[in-house]
Design an enzyme around this catalytic site. Structure first.
Site, PDB file in Angstrom:
ATOM      1  NE  ARG A   1      -4.455   1.955   0.747  1.00  0.00           N
ATOM      2  CZ  ARG A   1      -4.905   2.728  -0.128  1.00  0.00           C
ATOM      3  NH1 ARG A   1      -4.679   2.200  -0.803  1.00  0.00           N
ATOM      4  NH2 ARG A   1      -6.313   2.901   0.809  1.00  0.00           N
TER       5      ARG A   1
ATOM      6  CB  THR B   1      -9.231  -0.726  -6.859  1.00  0.00           C
ATOM      7  OG1 THR B   1      -9.101   0.290  -6.041  1.00  0.00           O
ATOM      8  CG2 THR B   1      -8.667  -1.500  -6.511  1.00  0.00           C
TER       9      THR B   1
ATOM     10  CB  THR C   1      -6.271   1.319  -6.300  1.00  0.00           C
ATOM     11  OG1 THR C   1      -7.200   2.552  -6.692  1.00  0.00           O
ATOM     12  CG2 THR C   1      -5.671   1.663  -5.025  1.00  0.00           C
TER      13      THR C   1
ATOM     14  CG  ASP D   1      -8.549   5.314   0.090  1.00  0.00           C
ATOM     15  OD1 ASP D   1      -9.488   6.047  -0.416  1.00  0.00           O
ATOM     16  OD2 ASP D   1      -7.884   4.563  -0.421  1.00  0.00           O
TER      17      ASP D   1
ATOM     18  CB  SER E   1      -6.987   0.250   1.124  1.00  0.00           C
ATOM     19  OG  SER E   1      -7.926  -0.779   0.141  1.00  0.00           O
TER      20      SER E   1
ATOM     21  N   GLY F   1     -13.653  -0.629  -6.982  1.00  0.00           N
ATOM     22  CA  GLY F   1     -14.884  -0.799  -7.163  1.00  0.00           C
ATOM     23  C   GLY F   1     -15.500   0.738  -5.017  1.00  0.00           C
ATOM     24  N   GLY F   2     -13.775   1.035  -4.975  1.00  0.00           N
ATOM     25  CA  GLY F   2     -13.602   1.723  -3.605  1.00  0.00           C
ATOM     26  C   GLY F   2     -14.441   1.259  -2.628  1.00  0.00           C
TER      27      GLY F   2
END
Length: 581
Positions: free
Chosen positions: A117, A393, A411, A435, A464, A485-486
Site C-alpha cells: 500500500r 482499482t 490501485t 483514503d 483501504s 470499486g472503492g
C-alpha cells in the site's frame, strides 16, 4: 343414471387411445429431455486444466497465460500481469500506486498477505487538507501533487517475484515493455473513460502528451503508445526496484513533486518498505475464508458480515430475495459503522481485528437486527468489539497446476489517480491520500466516513477497501476472487463468495448476478438494475431506502474443483478476460 354411467364409460374407452398417445409422448419427452437440458447453469465459466488467469484486460491476461505456458508459476504470471496492466489499463493498472496481494504457496500450504500500500510522505500532516477555518479544501486530496502517496507497486511486485516466483524480473516485465513501446488500439471502454476524464487529465501537459491527440482524448481504435513508460519499465527490468526508488525514475518523480509543491522526497522513496502480514481468517459453512488484514478493511469486514449472516438460511431464502437482501444490508450497515471507528494502519493504531471477527461479537450485532424491519443508520453506532479481543482499482487472480494461487488488488484510487504523469517517466501517479480521513466525520470521494484511526500522518498507510480473498475447503484452494470499486469492494467480494457457497452458483453466474451495497452512511441501500420491482417494494415496506445506481464492481474469480480451473471475468467490464489452458 345408467345412461350417464354408460356415457362416461364409453367416453373413457373412446379417449383411451388419445390418453395412451399423450402418456407415450410425455414419456418420450422425459426420455429425450436429458439430450437438451443437461445442466442448471445459466452461463458457463471458462475452463482450464493446467492454469488460469483472470484480469480486467484481455492483453494482460494473455501475458499471464503465456508465462504459465512457459513454465512460470502463479506468482510469476501475476507479476507479469501487474506490470502489463500498468500499460493496458492506464486508468487503474499502475506502477505509480499500490495495493495488496494474497499468495497461497502450494509447497508449504502457507497463506501470505503482501502489503504494498502507498505511504504518506514524511512531511504529511493531519490537517494538510484543511483551510484556515478548519474546513476541507475541495480537490486538494484528489487533484494536486499533495494527493500523491509514496507508490508501493514496484516494490510489492518485485518482492513477490523474488521470494515466491521462479523467473527473472526482466523476463516477466518484457511483455509490458513491448506493449508500451508498440502500443495497442484503444478499446471503446477505455475511450469512454478518457472522454469522461478529459478535464481531469487535461490539466497536465505530461498527461495530455500521452492520452490526447489533436487537443482531444484518444478515441476508440486509435493507438495508445507510451514510450516513456516503456523506458521506465525497461529500467526496472534491468536494475530492479532500485531504478524506481533510488535511481533515474525516482529522481524524476521527486523533481515533479518539487516543481508543484508536492511532498514526496528522495528519502520517502528510499525508505518505502513492503510488509508481509498475517491474513485474517474466518470460517463459513465449512469453508475457510482467508483475506487481507489492515490497513485493508476488506478481510476484517467480509468475515464480520459472514459471521452475522451464517445464522440465517440464505439458501432457503434464495439469492436476491427481499429477505436475503434485507439481512445482507443490515449486516453491511453494522460492519461499515465499525469501519469508520476502528480501522486504520495497524502500525500506528490498535485495530481490534480479533474482536471484529469474533463470532461472539457477531452474535451481539445479530441480536440487534430485526429480520422484518430496517434499522435506520442514525440508530446504529459503532459496536464494542474490544471485549472480544483474545481496505480506481483493479483485481486479478491467477492459479497454476501446482496449487499456487494469487489474488491481487492494486490501485491509483480514482480513475487515473491524480491525473498527473510524472514528466519523463510515463507513470501515472496515485491520489491515494484521499483514503485518509482528511477530517474526522467528513466523507471522502467514496462517501466513506473515517475517524482518528485513519487520520493523516507521516509514514502511515491509508485505510483501504481492497479485498483480495481466498476461500479454502479442507485446507485446499477452492476460490480466489476480488474486485475494484472503492467502498463497494468489500460487499462485492462477499456477495461473490455467498453466491457460490449459499446459492450453488458457478463463478460466471456469481459474477452476473445483480449486487447490492450499504455502507451505513449515507443511509441508502444501493442496488443494481435487474432486481424485480416486487422485491424492491417489499424492501421499501421493510424500511430500506432504495437507490438504483450504476453497476458495482468488476470481479475476477477462479474456482478450483474436480481437478480443473473454472474462471470468469465480470461482464461489467467488457475489456476483461479469463484465459486458461
Amino acid at each position: 343414471m345408467w345412461k350417464i354411467k354408460g356415457f362416461i364409460k364409453s367416453t373413457c374407452i373412446a379417449l383411451l387411445p388419445l390418453y395412451t398417445f399423450f402418456a407415450f409422448a410425455q414419456a418420450q419427452t422425459a426420455a429425450q429431455a436429458p439430450r437438451y437440458d443437461l445442466t442448471y447453469d445459466i452461463i458457463s465459466p471458462v475452463m482450464g486444466r493446467n492454469g488460469m488467469v483472470a484480469s480486467e484486460q484481455a492483453l494482460a491476461s494473455r501475458v499471464g497465460l503465456d508465462i504459465l505456458q512457459r513454465g512460470g508459476n502463479a506468482v510469476d504470471a501475476a507479476v507479469a500481469v501487474g506490470f502489463a496492466l500498468a500499460v493496458v489499463l492506464p486508468n487503474a493498472g499502475n506502477i505509480g500506486g499500490g495495493g495488496f496481494m494474497m499468495i497461497h504457496d502450494a509447497k508449504t500450504g502457507k497463506n501470505v498477505a503482501l502489503d504494498f500500500r502507498e505511504m504518506a510522505p514524511a512531511k504529511a500532516s493531519r490537517d494538510m487538507y484543511l483551510d484556515g477555518q478548519g474546513n476541507v479544501v475541495p480537490g486538494r486530496s484528489l487533484h494536486t501533487h499533495l494527493a500523491v502517496g509514496v507508490p508501493g507497486t514496484v516494490a510489492g511486485l518485485a518482492h513477490a517475484l523474488q521470494k515466491y516466483g521462479t523467473m527473472k524480473l526482466s523476463d516477466v516485465i518484457a511483455p509490458a515493455v513491448e506493449l508500451a513501446e508498440t502500443g495497442y488500439p484503444v478499446s471503446p471502454g477505455l475511450a469512454l473513460i478518457l472522454a469522461e476524464e478529459r478535464a481531469h487529465l487535461g490539466q497536465w501537459e505530461s498527461s495530455k502528451a500521452i492520452f490526447f491527440k489533436d487537443g482531444r482524448p484518444l478515441q476508440a481504435g486509435e493507438r495508445l503508445v507510451q514510450k516513456d513508460l516503456a523506458r521506465s519499465l525497461e529500467l526496472i527490468g534491468k536494475q530492479g526496484p532500485a531504478a524506481f526508488y533510488e535511481g533515474e525514475i525516482g529522481q524524476k518523480i521527486v523533481a515533479e513533486m518539487a516543481q508543484h509543491q508536492g511532498l514526496i522526497t528522495s528519502a520517502d522513496l528510499k525508505n518505502y518498505k513492503v510488509i508481509e502480514r498475517e491474513p485474517v481468517v474466518g470460517n463459513y459453512r465449512g469453508y475457510q475464508v482467508v483475506s487481507m488484514p489492515p490497513p485493508s478493511s476488506g478481510g476484517v469486514h467480509i468475515i464480520q458480515m459472514m459471521n452475522i449472516l451464517e445464522r440465517y438460511p440464505l439458501q432457503q431464502y434464495g439469492a436476491n430475495s427481499a429477505q436475503t437482501i434485507h439481512l445482507k444490508a443490515e449486516a453491511m450497515k453494522r460492519a461499515y459503522a465499525d469501519r469508520a471507528e476502528y480501522l486504520g494502519d495497524p502500525d500506528f493504531t490498535k485495530v481490534p481485528v480479533k474482536g471484529l471477527t469474533s463470532r461472539a461479537y457477531a452474535d451481539e450485532l445479530a441480536q440487534k437486527i430485526d429480520p422484518e424491519r430496517a434499522t435506520p443508520s442514525s440508530d446504529i453506532k459503532p459496536g464494542k468489539p474490544l471485549p472480544h479481543e483474545s481496505d480506481q482499482t483493479t483485481h486479478f487472480s491467477v492459479a497454476d497446476e501446482k496449487g499456487n494461487l494469487v489474488a491481487a488488488t492494486y490501485t491509483l484510487n480514482l480513475n487515473f489517480g491524480s491525473g498527473i504523469v510524472a514528466a519523463g517517466t510515463g507513470i501515472m501517479l496515485n491520489n491515494e491520500m484521499d483514503d485518509f480521513s482528511a477530517k474526522p466525520g467528513v466523507p471522502n470521494a467514496f462517501g466513506l466516513v473515517g475517524g482518528d484511526a485513519n487520520a493523516v500522518g507521516p509514514g502511515k498507510r491509508p485505510l483501504s477497501s481492497m479485498s483480495p480473498t481466498f476461500v479454502l475447503k479442507d485446507g485446499k484452494p477452492f476460490l480466489a476472487t476480488g474486485s475494484p470499486g472503492g467502498s463497494r469492494i468489500i460487499t462485492t467480494t462477499m456477495q461473490t463468495i455467498l453466491n457460490v457457497i449459499d446459492h450453488d452458483m458457478n463463478v460466471a453466474e456469481a459474477a452476473v448476478t445483480p449486487r447490492i451495497h450499504h455502507q451505513w452512511a449515507p443511509d441508502q441501500l444501493r442496488i443494481e438494475k435487474g432486481i424485480s420491482a416486487d422485491t424492491l417494494r417489499i424492501l421499501q415496506n421493510m424500511g430500506q431506502t432504495i437507490s438504483v445506481q450504476p453497476a458495482m464492481g468488476r470481479t475476477q474469480t477462479i474456482q478450483i474443483k474436480d481437478g480443473a480451473f473454472y474462471g470468469y471475468s465480470d461482464p461489467r467490464n467488457p475489456d476483461g478476460r479469463t484465459l486458461g489452458f
